[in-house]
Design an enzyme around this catalytic site. Structure first.
Site, PDB file in Angstrom:
ATOM      1  N   HIS A 213      27.402  30.453  -4.891  1.00 31.95           N
ATOM      2  CA  HIS A 213      28.533  31.053  -4.171  1.00 31.95           C
ATOM      3  C   HIS A 213      29.528  31.676  -5.097  1.00 31.95           C
ATOM      4  CE1 HIS A 213      27.406  27.755  -1.327  1.00 31.95           C
ATOM      5  NE2 HIS A 213      27.015  28.888  -0.799  1.00 31.95           N
ATOM      6  N   ARG A 320      15.059  42.187   1.348  1.00 29.76           N
ATOM      7  CA  ARG A 320      14.273  40.946   1.298  1.00 29.76           C
ATOM      8  C   ARG A 320      14.468  40.193   2.623  1.00 29.76           C
ATOM      9  NH1 ARG A 320      15.971  40.941  -4.528  1.00 29.76           N
ATOM     10  NH2 ARG A 320      14.096  40.561  -5.760  1.00 29.76           N
ATOM     11  N   ARG A 356      11.033  44.788   3.570  1.00 32.08           N
ATOM     12  CA  ARG A 356       9.857  44.048   3.105  1.00 32.08           C
ATOM     13  C   ARG A 356       9.552  42.948   4.109  1.00 32.08           C
ATOM     14  NH1 ARG A 356       9.839  41.137  -2.661  1.00 32.08           N
ATOM     15  NH2 ARG A 356      11.109  39.600  -1.562  1.00 32.08           N
ATOM     16  N   GLU A 454       2.694  43.647  -7.534  1.00 33.99           N
ATOM     17  CA  GLU A 454       3.199  42.487  -8.271  1.00 33.99           C
ATOM     18  C   GLU A 454       2.087  41.530  -8.657  1.00 33.99           C
ATOM     19  OE1 GLU A 454       6.287  40.688  -5.860  1.00 33.99           O
ATOM     20  OE2 GLU A 454       5.102  40.820  -4.034  1.00 33.99           O
ATOM     21  N   ASN A 477       9.306  41.221 -11.326  1.00 32.16           N
ATOM     22  CA  ASN A 477       9.569  39.776 -11.483  1.00 32.16           C
ATOM     23  C   ASN A 477       8.265  38.992 -11.368  1.00 32.16           C
ATOM     24  OD1 ASN A 477      12.118  40.821 -11.295  1.00 32.16           O
ATOM     25  ND2 ASN A 477      12.532  40.034  -9.250  1.00 32.16           N
ATOM     26  N   ASP A 478       7.515  39.288 -10.306  1.00 23.31           N
ATOM     27  CA  ASP A 478       6.249  38.579 -10.133  1.00 23.31           C
ATOM     28  C   ASP A 478       5.152  39.159 -11.019  1.00 23.31           C
ATOM     29  OD1 ASP A 478       6.601  36.398  -8.344  1.00 23.31           O
ATOM     30  OD2 ASP A 478       7.027  37.846  -6.764  1.00 23.31           O
ATOM     31  N   ARG A 488       8.016  31.893 -13.267  1.00 26.55           N
ATOM     32  CA  ARG A 488       9.348  32.494 -13.411  1.00 26.55           C
ATOM     33  C   ARG A 488      10.461  31.496 -13.129  1.00 26.55           C
ATOM     34  NH1 ARG A 488       9.416  36.667  -8.181  1.00 26.55           N
ATOM     35  NH2 ARG A 488      11.661  36.506  -8.139  1.00 26.55           N
ATOM     36  N   CYS A 525      11.300  47.762  -8.184  1.00 23.65           N
ATOM     37  CA  CYS A 525      12.383  47.058  -7.489  1.00 23.65           C
ATOM     38  C   CYS A 525      12.621  45.669  -8.074  1.00 23.65           C
ATOM     39  CB  CYS A 525      12.112  46.970  -5.985  1.00 23.65           C
ATOM     40  SG  CYS A 525      10.673  45.978  -5.581  1.00 23.65           S
TER      41      CYS A 525
HETATM   42  C1  PEP Z   1       9.602  41.110  -7.697  1.00 20.73           C
HETATM   43  O1  PEP Z   1       8.714  40.248  -7.686  1.00 20.73           O
HETATM   44  O2  PEP Z   1       9.859  41.805  -8.695  1.00 20.73           O
HETATM   45  C2  PEP Z   1      10.430  41.339  -6.500  1.00 20.73           C
HETATM   46  C3  PEP Z   1      11.262  42.353  -6.424  1.00 20.73           C
HETATM   47  O3  PEP Z   1      10.335  40.445  -5.487  1.00 20.73           O
HETATM   48  P1  PEP Z   1      10.974  38.976  -5.486  1.00 20.73           P
HETATM   49  O4  PEP Z   1      11.878  38.869  -6.690  1.00 20.73           O
HETATM   50  O5  PEP Z   1      11.686  38.875  -4.200  1.00 20.73           O
HETATM   51  O6  PEP Z   1       9.760  38.109  -5.588  1.00 20.73           O
HETATM   52 MG    MG Z   2       8.029  39.369  -5.829  1.00 23.68          MG
END
Ligand code: PEP
Ligand code: MG
Length: 587
Positions: A213, A320, A356, A454, A477-478, A488, A525
């Protein structure tokens, strides 16, 4: 993160409190200099005792009443939110209200009173701890940080039980003109509202992370904040002079005059730089050699669409949608989802809104399911989860399709690894359209369908996906997690999480090239897109579309406007061909 918080201490040159330098996590940039206001302890000591048989009913009633009072207080705070309160506060209070209404919390605590004869406080904290641990073990960072919400609502109920409502007390003298810095163990959304009336310029907390927060609200208010400091509340005294260095994740307590002067200078420079950056809002995102770049925003709550526009986003690149499903005991209805998607589409007018489909599953459960896979990251997550629950998927698709009638909606599927998943999704969309036709409800005649790239498998064998879909969005990220076999969410291997690994860069390049070949847009993204240090590298990989948190947009736009895309492409290609890592700073 909390366990990385460090502190250095020496005697203050002023002869006042000790000079301290604490390191945590900077979650809202900028510099604040002011006097500490130390918030009262939020963790209450709880008595543990067993009650007698005949006291069970009264004890359950006592807890019920305390929960009711806590819910009412949150409701009242929500109802009386001033117009200028940050939008996030209302949503965060909603999360607290939902947690208090969750039978997993109350019913299980009543059962402990009934079956084990725990006193109300003991029953509540036992169940709260269990819930908190479940959240803390979740893979998703946002969900992990909801463990703090559980703790905060428990504390609120404990205060009701103890008759000590109102945990915060600003004890610093009101007549000082110095800006105030809030120093706390943690800050709940309700505390944030109480803090509004006070003049405060920064936050420093023991707990928290990028989506806590304190972080969310501080960012939305443009107030610097450092969280995960470990023990700042115990080390700082009311009235101490504090510097919150949001850029470096540092908090200085009683610094020497020279350091203060330097920070005042940094503060002035930062304010000037932000003012200058704001001028970029409406200028085109174009490189020096004339390549137009698309800059979209990632949002998690419908309310953030306004923030996206305020920062010059020309569309939503990633909504998301799982955030509509989390923190509640039931599933959102089609109508609720439609309202949320429609709200974003209305704000964005005819700009693209990429929704998404639900990215949840494995350890990220909804409606109280307890399905912990052997390896959650590789389990039934995202599209796998949705295809296994056709009704849930159909409800979401109908809601998205209905919102498409109002503007420019695109559908994005997470975690695609197989072509049959794309086909099954297309079938599900077609079925959802038939259902809407039967009901006589409208949807757009053409809705673009894209996939998150991803899973490394599709980044390697991307061509058929580029042909079958309308667009691709790389979730770095994934993609990094799966390529490098690095969880991660696991701090122990965080040092190995490397966006610059040549394998990762090759997968990104391969996807971009396939998109160009098939004439399909490709964006990034994941977090890489919002890191201005990586903008030149991504441009060098041929990327022309970025999507990121709204607050990062203008920094990235500035990088784009100072870059020469073609020169960068040549440099990056030369390094990649040799299998070398690319140093983004040297580009
Ligand atoms: C990602 O995996 O890069 C992504 C944007 O999705 P999330 O972080 O929601 O898994
Ligand atoms: Mg992802």
């Amino acid at each position: 993160m909390t366990n990385s918080a460090k502190a250095n201490s020496v005697t203050s040159p002023h002869g006042g409190g000790p000079l301290l330098c604490l390191y945590g996590q900077g979650v809202a940039r900028g510099y604040a200099i002011g006097r500490a206001v130390v918030m009262g302890a939020t963790a209450l000591e709880v008595m543990h005792y067993r009650i007698t048989d005949d006291a069970v009913a009264a004890e359950k009633e006592r807890l019920k009443r305390a929960i009711y009072m806590a819910r009412r207080e949150i409701q009242e705070l929500g109802d009386t939110l001033p117009d200028d309160a940050p939008r996030e506060l209302g949503a965060l209070l909603g999360v607290h209200g939902m947690l208090l209404a969750d039978p997993l919390l109350a019913e299980e605590a009543y059962a402990l009173i009934e079956n084990k004869h725990y006193n109300a406080e003991w029953a509540l904290t036992t169940q709260g701890q269990l819930l908190g641990e479940q959240f803390a073990a979740m893979e998703d960072e946002y969900l992990r940080e909801r463990a703090a919400d559980v703790r905060q609502v428990i504390e609120r109920v404990l205060h009701e039980l103890a008759g000590t409502r109102g945990i915060m007390c600003l004890s610093h003298e009101e007549d000082s003109d110095d800006p105030l810095i809030v120093v706390a163990h943690d800050i709940s959304p309700a505390d944030m509202i109480r803090l509004r009336g006070a003049r405060f310029a920064g936050f420093a907390t023991d707990l928290g992370g990028p989506t806590s927060h304190t972080a969310i609200v501080a960012r939305s208010m443009g107030v610097p904040a450092v969280v995960a400091l470990g023990h700042v509340r115990n080390l700082v005294r009311d009235g101490d002079i504090i510097v919150v260095d949001g850029a470096n994740g540092a908090v200085l307590v009683n610094p020497p005059d020279r350091a203060l002067q330097e920070y005042r200078q940094l503060q002035r420079e930062y304010v000037d730089a932000r003012a200058e950056l704001a001028l970029l809002r409406d200028v085109p995102a174009e490189t020096l050699d004339g390549i137009a770049i698309t800059l979209h925003a990632n949002i998690e709550m419908p309310e953030e669409a306004e923030l996206a526009l305020a920062n010059g986003a020309t569309g939503i690149g990633l909504f998301r949608s799982e955030f509509l499903f989390m923190g509640r005991p039931d599933l959102p209805t089609e109508e609720e989802q439609y309202m949320a998607y429609a709200a974003v589409v209305r704000v964005m007018k005819d700009r693209p809104v990429t929704i998404r489909t639900l990215d949840i599953g494995a350890d990220k459960t909804i409606d109280g399911e307890a399905t912990v896979a052997t390896n959650p990251a590789l389990g039934q997550r995202a599209i796998r989860y949705c295809l296994a629950r056709p009704e849930l998927f159909a409800t979401q698709l109908r809601a998205i399709l209905r919102a498409s009638a109002l503007g420019n909606v695109r559908i994005l599927i997470p975690m695609i690894a197989h072509m049959h998943e794309v086909m099954a999704t297309k079938d599900a969309i077609a079925a959802a359209k038939r259902e809407l036709d039967a009901r006589g409800q409208a949807y757009a005649s053409h809705i673009e369908l894209g996939a998150m790239v991803e899973v490394p498998a599709i980044a390697i064998a991307i061509e058929p996906f580029a042909s079958a879909l309308d667009f691709l969005s790389i979730g770095t990220n994934d993609l990094i997690q799966y390529t490098l076999a690095i969880d991660r969410a696991d701090n122990d291997v965080a040092g190995l999480y490397d966006p610059l690994h040549p394998a990762v860069l090759r997968l990104i390049a391969n996807t971009i090239n396939a998109g160009v070949g098939a004439g399909k847009p490709v964006s990034v993204c994941g977090e890489m897109a919002g890191d201005p240090l990586l903008t030149r590298l991504l441009l060098g990989l041929g990327l022309t579309s970025f999507s990121m948190h709204p607050q990062q947009l203008l920094d990235v736009k500035r990088e784009i406007r100072g870059a020469h895309s073609n020169a960068l492409r040549m440099k990056v290609a030369a390094s990649l061909n040799r299998g070398h890592a690319v140093d983004p700073v040297a580009l």
